[in-house]
Design a protein around this motif. Structure first.
Motif, short mmCIF file in Angstrom:
data_model
loop_
_atom_site.label_atom_id
_atom_site.label_comp_id
_atom_site.label_asym_id
_atom_site.label_seq_id
_atom_site.Cartn_x
_atom_site.Cartn_y
_atom_site.Cartn_z
N ASP A 128 33.42 41.43 37.43
CA ASP A 128 34.80 41.88 37.60
C ASP A 128 35.78 40.74 37.36
OD1 ASP A 128 36.37 44.35 38.83
OD2 ASP A 128 37.27 42.53 39.64
N PHE A 129 35.49 39.56 37.92
CA PHE A 129 36.35 38.40 37.69
C PHE A 129 36.52 38.12 36.20
CE2 PHE A 129 35.33 36.90 42.13
CZ PHE A 129 36.64 36.82 42.57
N TYR A 130 35.41 38.20 35.46
CA TYR A 130 35.48 37.87 34.04
C TYR A 130 36.12 38.99 33.22
CZ TYR A 130 34.41 36.28 29.39
OH TYR A 130 34.55 35.88 28.09
N ASN A 131 35.70 40.23 33.47
CA ASN A 131 36.21 41.34 32.67
C ASN A 131 37.72 41.52 32.82
OD1 ASN A 131 33.66 41.98 31.72
ND2 ASN A 131 33.25 43.47 33.33
N LYS A 132 38.25 41.29 34.02
CA LYS A 132 39.67 41.50 34.25
C LYS A 132 40.52 40.26 34.00
CE LYS A 132 39.28 45.27 37.60
NZ LYS A 132 39.53 45.70 39.00
N TYR A 133 39.97 39.08 34.34
CA TYR A 133 40.83 37.88 34.32
C TYR A 133 40.21 36.69 33.59
CZ TYR A 133 43.26 40.63 37.81
OH TYR A 133 43.92 41.64 38.46
N ARG A 134 39.00 36.87 33.04
CA ARG A 134 38.37 35.80 32.26
C ARG A 134 38.24 34.51 33.06
NH1 ARG A 134 37.60 39.94 29.88
NH2 ARG A 134 37.98 40.33 27.67
N LEU A 135 37.71 34.62 34.29
CA LEU A 135 37.58 33.43 35.12
C LEU A 135 36.35 33.53 36.00
CD1 LEU A 135 38.51 34.27 38.26
CD2 LEU A 135 40.77 34.19 37.25
N SER A 136 36.03 32.42 36.63
CA SER A 136 34.96 32.35 37.62
C SER A 136 35.46 31.54 38.82
CB SER A 136 33.72 31.66 37.05
OG SER A 136 32.77 31.40 38.08
N PRO A 137 35.20 32.00 40.05
CA PRO A 137 35.52 31.15 41.22
C PRO A 137 34.63 29.90 41.22
CG PRO A 137 35.05 33.44 41.85
CD PRO A 137 34.60 33.27 40.44
N GLN A 138 34.97 28.97 42.12
CA GLN A 138 34.19 27.73 42.23
C GLN A 138 33.44 27.61 43.55
OE1 GLN A 138 37.67 27.25 40.91
NE2 GLN A 138 36.47 27.84 39.13
N LYS A 139 33.82 28.41 44.55
CA LYS A 139 33.17 28.32 45.85
C LYS A 139 32.91 29.70 46.42
CE LYS A 139 35.31 23.90 47.22
NZ LYS A 139 36.23 23.24 48.18
N ILE A 140 31.87 29.79 47.23
CA ILE A 140 31.59 30.99 48.01
C ILE A 140 31.56 30.56 49.47
CG2 ILE A 140 30.04 32.93 48.42
CD1 ILE A 140 28.85 32.46 45.65
N LEU A 149 28.56 27.73 41.50
CA LEU A 149 29.49 27.81 42.61
C LEU A 149 28.86 27.17 43.84
CD1 LEU A 149 30.15 30.31 40.64
CD2 LEU A 149 31.27 31.30 42.64
N ASP A 150 29.62 26.33 44.53
CA ASP A 150 29.16 25.77 45.79
C ASP A 150 29.16 26.86 46.86
OD1 ASP A 150 28.89 23.18 44.77
OD2 ASP A 150 31.00 22.71 45.16
N VAL A 151 28.09 26.94 47.62
CA VAL A 151 28.00 27.88 48.74
C VAL A 151 28.28 27.08 50.01
CG1 VAL A 151 26.57 29.55 49.97
CG2 VAL A 151 26.32 29.27 47.49
N VAL A 152 29.38 27.41 50.69
CA VAL A 152 29.89 26.60 51.80
C VAL A 152 29.97 27.44 53.06
CG1 VAL A 152 31.80 25.16 52.59
CG2 VAL A 152 31.28 25.29 50.14
N VAL A 153 29.44 26.90 54.15
CA VAL A 153 29.57 27.56 55.45
C VAL A 153 30.93 27.21 56.03
CG1 VAL A 153 28.72 27.67 57.83
CG2 VAL A 153 27.11 27.61 55.93
N HIS A 154 31.72 28.23 56.35
CA HIS A 154 33.01 28.02 57.01
C HIS A 154 32.85 28.35 58.48
CE1 HIS A 154 37.17 28.35 58.29
NE2 HIS A 154 37.51 27.70 57.20
N PRO A 155 33.32 27.48 59.38
CA PRO A 155 33.07 27.69 60.81
C PRO A 155 33.72 28.95 61.38
CG PRO A 155 34.66 25.91 60.48
CD PRO A 155 34.08 26.23 59.14
N ASN A 156 34.74 29.48 60.71
CA ASN A 156 35.44 30.65 61.24
C ASN A 156 35.29 31.88 60.36
OD1 ASN A 156 37.83 28.21 62.00
ND2 ASN A 156 36.68 29.29 63.57
#
Length: 461
Positions: free
Chosen positions: A320-332, A385-392
């Motif tokens: 969906d990110f690519y088809n609509k906006y031609r991009l990829s996120p960098q973090k999850i 993509l970096d997979v990051v634990v967020h404390p909240n």
């Protein structure tokens, strides 16, 4: 009997201060007036006018689309005091006045992190949908009619009952004593009071279901509520529904009478999902219906394998990110629980044969067990993509985050920024009692310039 007291100085600080978003989002000064305003050109040739022209004639006219954006500044601040006696008693051991300021600043940063993630001043959740309920066997419920009520909880409202464990340790949800808040009335250091929404939706209508002795009930909402990342469930006789569970997915399995003491009727009949003292955080800006961000409701189901070493829901998001906006996120960004589950899903569904096991020849009888998911490959673009634990980050919510600006954006230097009218400042108030009183404040707003670069999967079971 004349022993000394062997006291180590200084006092040990045994609490976490984790603010990954605050640490990484750009902070820019120069804010003024009451709100930040900006315009965006969101599309060109929005009607897809064809480019072919006939001999001697002109081409068709294109149209563009624009959007007006604004975000109001909000003041944030906390205070702490030190009595004269506390100051006397600490001499030679610690500077308690300095410690008071440090603790206040750290506490403010922790609360700011919650605002950056899930603050909500715009997105009204409205009335929680009426649950559907199905009774089966396998529980300890008595025979009769069970009434079930649900209420959606925003990020901060959820952590109020679940225990954020940031700046403090050992907190957890205790249903027996938990109290979901609808509105909060806070007494301030100057004697004033502020009343604001706690981040709680309007309670649902009650669902009724007939239960046989030894039965259980599965209840769920028809869909996730935009802005809700937790759900409080109340059940019992009609009019006497008590708090029985806090879930992250919009579903609950009821096997026994509710163990809580809070009645659903205590929450009132208003929507208190927003607060006039907050700005919209990242999750809220993603969830706004006109944001253009990726938003997926997983309908209370677990994540599933794509049978290629990945997660089916992630792959759908990347497409969906690519088809609509031609991009990829960098973090999850994920919760600790979700990181464990995602790792198990990947390794347990076709990933294990891809792993290489290293054995130390000097200790051939010992291997090191365990695998941590550190990055995730976007199969569409090839980005890691970096997979990051967020404390909240609430369990059951996965956030896709971008800090790389797509090449086609013009006039945008950062995708998110904190614009401040006033950066952090400290006030030592004039003496009015035999206390030293300190405040730490800031005045700011979070600006999201291109929300299509962000996304969320929510209501994951």
């Amino acid at each position: 009997g004349l022993q000394a007291y062997n006291l180590e100085a200084p006092a040990k600080k045994l609490y976490p201060v984790m603010t990954p978003l605050r640490n990484s989002i750009a902070r820019v000064g120069g804010g003024h007036a009451i709100q930040a305003n900006w315009k965006a050109i969101t599309g060109i040739n929005t009607t897809n006018v064809r480019a072919g022209v006939s001999e001697g004639n002109r081409g068709g006219q294109i149209k563009h689309s624009t959007a007006e954006r604004f975000a109001a500044f909000r003041g944030i601040g906390l205070e702490k005091s030190v009595t004269f006696e506390a100051d006397y008693a600490s001499r030679g051991f610690a500077d308690v006045k300095a410690e008071a300021v440090v603790q206040t600043l750290q506490s403010l940063m922790i609360q700011e992190e919650l605002l950056l993630l899930g603050g909500n001043t715009t997105l009204k959740m409205g009335t929680t949908p009426t649950p559907t309920a199905v009774a089966t066997t396998g529980g300890t419920l008595a025979s009769g009619t069970l009434s079930i009520i649900c209420v959606g909880l925003g990020v901060q409202s959820f952590w109020d009952v679940a225990g954020a464990n940031n700046g403090v340790v050992g907190q957890s949800a205790n249903i027996a004593t938990a109290k979901v808040q609808s509105t909060i009335t806070r007494q301030n250091a100057d004697g004033s009071a502020d009343t604001f929404g706690a981040g709680t939706a309007k309670v649902s209508a009650a669902a009724s279901v007939t239960v046989a002795a030894g039965g259980k009930v599965t209840a769920k909402l028809p869909n996730a509520m935009r802005g809700a990342y937790g759900y409080a469930w109340y059940w019992g006789a009609a009019g006497q529904e008590k708090l029985g569970a806090i879930t992250n997915a919009a579903a609950v399995t009821i096997t026994a009478p509710a163990a809580g003491s809070q009645l659903a009727s205590e929450l009132g009949t208003s929507d208190n999902s927003t607060s006039h003292l907050e700005f919209d955080g990242i999750l809220t800006q993603i969830a706004l219906p006109d944001s253009g961000a990726y938003y997926a409701d997983n309908a209370g189901s677990a994540l599933t394998s794509d049978n290629a070493g990945g997660v089916e829901q992630f792959e759908a998001a990347f497409a969906d990110f690519y088809n609509k906006y031609r991009l990829s996120p960098q973090k999850i960004y994920v919760s600790a629980n979700d990181l464990v589950r995602i790792t198990q899903l990947i390794i347990g569904s076709g990933g294990a044969p891809l792993l290489r096991l290293n054995v130390d020849l000097n200790q051939a009888n010992a291997i090191r067990a365990g695998v941590k998911l550190g990055t995730y490959l976007n199969k569409v673009t090839g980005d890691e993509l970096d997979v990051v634990v967020h404390p909240n980050m609430p369990t059951g919510t996965i956030m896709f985050y971008s800090d790389k600006i797509p090449a086609y954006l013009d006039g945008v230097s950062t995708l998110f920024r904190v614009l401040t009218r006033q950066e952090y400042y400290q006030i030592e108030w004039p003496l009015r009692t035999r206390k030293y009183e300190y405040g730490v404040y800031a005045d700011e707003v979070l600006q999201g310039y291109f929300m299509p670069a962000f996304g969320v999967i929510t209501n994951v079971g």
